[in-house]
Design an enzyme around this catalytic site. Structure first.
Site, mmCIF file in Angstrom:
data_model
loop_
_atom_site.group_PDB
_atom_site.id
_atom_site.type_symbol
_atom_site.label_atom_id
_atom_site.label_comp_id
_atom_site.label_asym_id
_atom_site.label_seq_id
_atom_site.Cartn_x
_atom_site.Cartn_y
_atom_site.Cartn_z
ATOM 1 N N ARG A 258 0.855 -1.179 0.000
ATOM 2 C CA ARG A 258 0.000 0.000 0.000
ATOM 3 C C ARG A 258 0.894 1.232 0.000
ATOM 4 N NH1 ARG A 258 -2.484 0.686 5.550
ATOM 5 N NH2 ARG A 258 -1.041 2.445 5.694
ATOM 6 N N HIS A 262 -3.687 4.249 4.780
ATOM 7 C CA HIS A 262 -4.828 3.326 4.795
ATOM 8 C C HIS A 262 -6.037 4.004 4.146
ATOM 9 C CE1 HIS A 262 -7.989 0.664 6.082
ATOM 10 N NE2 HIS A 262 -8.546 1.627 6.779
ATOM 11 N N TYR A 271 3.961 5.665 11.395
ATOM 12 C CA TYR A 271 4.299 4.304 11.842
ATOM 13 C C TYR A 271 5.113 3.497 10.835
ATOM 14 C CZ TYR A 271 -0.071 3.523 9.225
ATOM 15 O OH TYR A 271 -1.044 3.505 8.263
#
Lengths: 386, 329
Positions: A258, A262, A271
């Site tokens: 990805r 998100h 993160y």
């Protein structure tokens, strides 16, 4: 008693067009016609553009939330390309390239993320279910669609998409178990994009592959390069053939990444290691496919420029169409809840008062009987975009 | 004139399902032990033999699995009957039965109907312990998009299950293990009972008692006791919780001016609370006393026989409630 091995197995990893553009001519032979490779590349560019624009729409307050598909275009596109046009697609929410390839107009996805249910009114004949936002629940629906197809003696199969995170859900395991035990024609495509929001895939699964989850339920399983459209077409085509021929399911782990957050509500920089992202940018499915075409003299800068301009135009037109659709009428929220509008909702729909005040039938002119006789056609809006 | 037979509740259910399966090839039955074992409670006895393993399907112990599979099959136009051995076990399938089945039509803007029946045993009373004795109706009835039927006797079981199977919406069909052996007259000829049509089980003039399913037997027992004291109760069987036939209840309350609602679920945010609220909204000027609710006590169903009987909305509690609202306490 002697110790004996009761099971030993191996899981294959399929790669045909690698990140450097090297092509396995043997595995890739006759997989996709030259003409179609160009079309698929063009489609991926349009989808990439769609992502960029959708992201900007969200940032400028014209869309609620949007999950970027960037970096994962090959996975769903290759899968849908390999399927028959009447095979069921049971997606989650990162399969835009596949859904658009099947024929879903782009404005439907925009409308959905703009917060309009009508974006999920899939036009007839596309054989796809609405994007499933809960995690993993749609896998069981795919199993049910496949079951119904088999029950009716049809030869269409179901292909469902889900992420690495969904494989931790109970519904995933129940779906795999049912599909294997009932001999159902389902192709399970796990887009392992490395991250479930901020949770890395290694927290979802301690085993070396996610693919082997299929093995545990007694089905074929394979891992492939999910950024390689050739590999995707091959594994899904093989799985679809097995499903159609023998009613056996397959679990495919498409290893992808990805590249975006998100959703627009997330900031992956908090993160994720940027070095990891940079490494995956080099494995972008579009870069290698373009190199493949250029190497074969099927693509050049001029074509690229024309395509980019065309993509921009196509997406802009879709945005225009989506934004031109008038907001749903207030009474729409009562429609489609039941196949026929129940009396209490019929009254509330007419009064638009809170349930405690709005459900007394004496408020209806002519009473409930008259209202009922008006018929469902008059009081419930028709499906389909205006 | 149609002839009737005296048959058990479980046989009425099976007749209803079997008739619909003969009538419509898109109907099938799926669940744990429904086929080879003939049903954990023998409701599906003989169905595997008649319809074969394609239409009467044993599943793994996997409630979310078959609840969700049924949704997919229903989206393709089949009409699944999904048996939960107990509604207590449906809790693990909550996402499918509450978050998917009742919303699929809505979320697809009218594209995908989910004509599915989820059915099985509901409620306490058989010393099954607290995890296996759930009354799910209050919790599930809160969710829009589904229907809930709760049959009282063999006649209703057959008439309602047939209608539920033909309905284009998800129908939760709540049976009672305690009633499966109850016998009742069931016609030979076909009949259907509409969803959303209450019936009067006992006519009376002094107090309206409203209930659903098994607690109606406690209501009838209480009504007999009260009759000997000169209190004449009208007992209304709602038959379905969604849709709720509030009109029949309102008509009765306008006549009796008193209302007690009996509900085997817990008191907080319950079916009876909803019925009471609607009765107050509609009959405020007709009521001589506020509506009184009789529930299972607000504790997990007990395992011990005497405690379990005590926690249920039993006749003793109903009598006390009726005497209160009629000022006979």
């Amino acid at each position: 008693m002697p110790v004996r091995t009761v099971l030993s197995t191996n899981i294959e990893y399929i790669s045909i067009l690698d990140e450097h553009g090297a092509f396995d001519a043997k595995l890739g032979k006759d997989l996709i016609s030259d003409e179609d490779v160009v079309k698929l590349y063009e489609h991926m560019i349009v989808c990439r553009r769609f992502d960029e624009i959708a992201f900007k729409l969200q940032r400028s307050g014209r869309m609620g939330t949007y999950p970027e598909n960037r970096g994962q275009e090959a996975a769903s596109l290759g899968a849908v390309y390999a399927l028959r046009k009447d095979d069921w697609l049971v997606p989650c929410y990162r399969e835009n390239p596949g859904l658009f390839w099947r024929g879903l107009p782009m404005e439907y996805i925009l409308l959905h993320w703009m917060g309009d249910e009508r974006g999920n009114q899939i036009p007839d004949g596309l054989y796809m279910t609405p994007q499933a936002i809960p995690i993993g629940t749609q896998m069981l629906h795919a199993v049910g669609l496949a079951w119904a197809g088999k029950y009716r003696g049809e030869d269409r199969i179901a292909c469902t998409f889900f992420g690495d995170g969904a494989t931790s859900e109970g519904d995933c395991h129940e779906a795999l178990n049912f599909a294997a035990n009932l001999d159902l024609p389902v192709v399970f495509v796990c887009q392992n994009n490395g991250w479930a929001i901020s949770v890395p895939a290694k927290i979802q699964c301690s085993a070396p592959t996610i693919a082997q989850r299929g093995l545990a339920y007694g089905m074929e399983c394979v891992q492939c390069d999910g950024n390689d459209i050739f590999a995707m077409v091959k594994v899904v085509r093989d799985a679809a053939e097995l499903a159609r021929r023998s009613h056996r399911p397959t679990f495919i782990e498409a290893v992808t990444y990805r590249l975006g957050d998100h959703t627009t509500a997330d900031d992956a920089r908090r993160y994720r290691d940027s070095a990891e992202v940079e490494m995956w940018k080099k494995r972008d499915p579009l870069i290698r496919l373009r190199k493949y075409l250029v190497d074969r003299n099927q693509w050049d800068n001029e074509k690229e420029q024309i395509l980019q301009a065309d993509a921009k135009e196509q997406v802009a037109a879709a945005v225009k169409r989506a934004e031109e659709i008038a907001a749903p009428s207030t009474t729409d929220m009562f429609d489609f809840l039941y196949a026929q509008l129940p009396d209490q909702l019929r009254i509330q729909r007419a009064t638009l008062r809170t349930a405690s005040l709005g459900q007394d039938p004496s408020q209806l002119e002519g009473g409930i009987e008259a209202s009922r006789q008006q018929g469902i056609e008059e009081t419930v809006s028709e499906p389909g975009l205006p | 004139m149609s002839t009737t037979r005296l048959i058990e509740f479980r046989d009425a259910l099976r007749e209803g399902m079997s008739e619909e399966m003969r009538r419509d090839p898109s109907v099938f039955l799926m669940g744990e032990e429904v086929a080879q074992y003939q049903g954990a409670y023998k409701v599906s006895r003989g169905m595997l033999q008649e319809f074969g393993p394609q239409r009467v399907i044993d599943t793994p112990i996997s409630e979310s699995g078959f609840a969700g599979l049924g949704i997919g099959a229903a989206m393709m136009g089949l009409r699944p009957i999904i048996e939960f051995m107990s509604w207590s076990f449906s809790l693990v399938a909550a996402d499918q039965i509450l978050n998917n089945a009742p919303k699929m039509l809505y979320m697809s803007g009218g594209q995908f109907k989910v004509p599915i029946v989820y059915r099985g045993n509901n409620g306490a009373g058989g010393q099954l312990g607290s995890t296996h004795s759930w009354s799910v109706e209050s919790m599930y009835a809160n969710v829009p998009g589904l229907k809930i039927a709760i049959p009282f006797d063999p006649y209703d079981a057959k008439g309602l299950i047939k209608t539920a199977i033909r309905d284009d919406n998800p129908v939760f069909f709540l049976e009672s293990e305690r009633l499966l052996s109850v016998k009742g007259d069931v016609p030979e000829a076909e009949y259907l009972i509409p969803l959303g049509q209450a019936t009067v089980r006992r006519t009376g003039s002094d107090c309206t008692i409203v209930s659903f399913g098994r607690p109606l037997y406690f209501c009838m027992e209480a009504a007999e006791t009260l009759a000997s004291d000169g209190i004449d109760c009208e007992v209304i069987d709602g038959r379905t919780i969604r849709p709720l036939d509030i009109e029949t209840i309102v008509r009765s309350v306008c006549k009796t001016n008193c209302c007690v609602v009996v509900d085997q679920s817990w008191p907080f945010a319950s079916i009876a609370a909803e019925v009471a609220a609607q009765v107050h909204e509609r009959c405020f000027d007709d009521l001589d006393h506020h509506v009184v609710r009789v529930h299972s006590d607000d504790v997990p169903p007990a395992y011990a026989y005497n405690l379990e009987q005590e926690m249920l909305p039993n006749a003793r509690k109903i009598c006390e409630a009726v005497r209160t609202v009629t000022y006979n306490a």
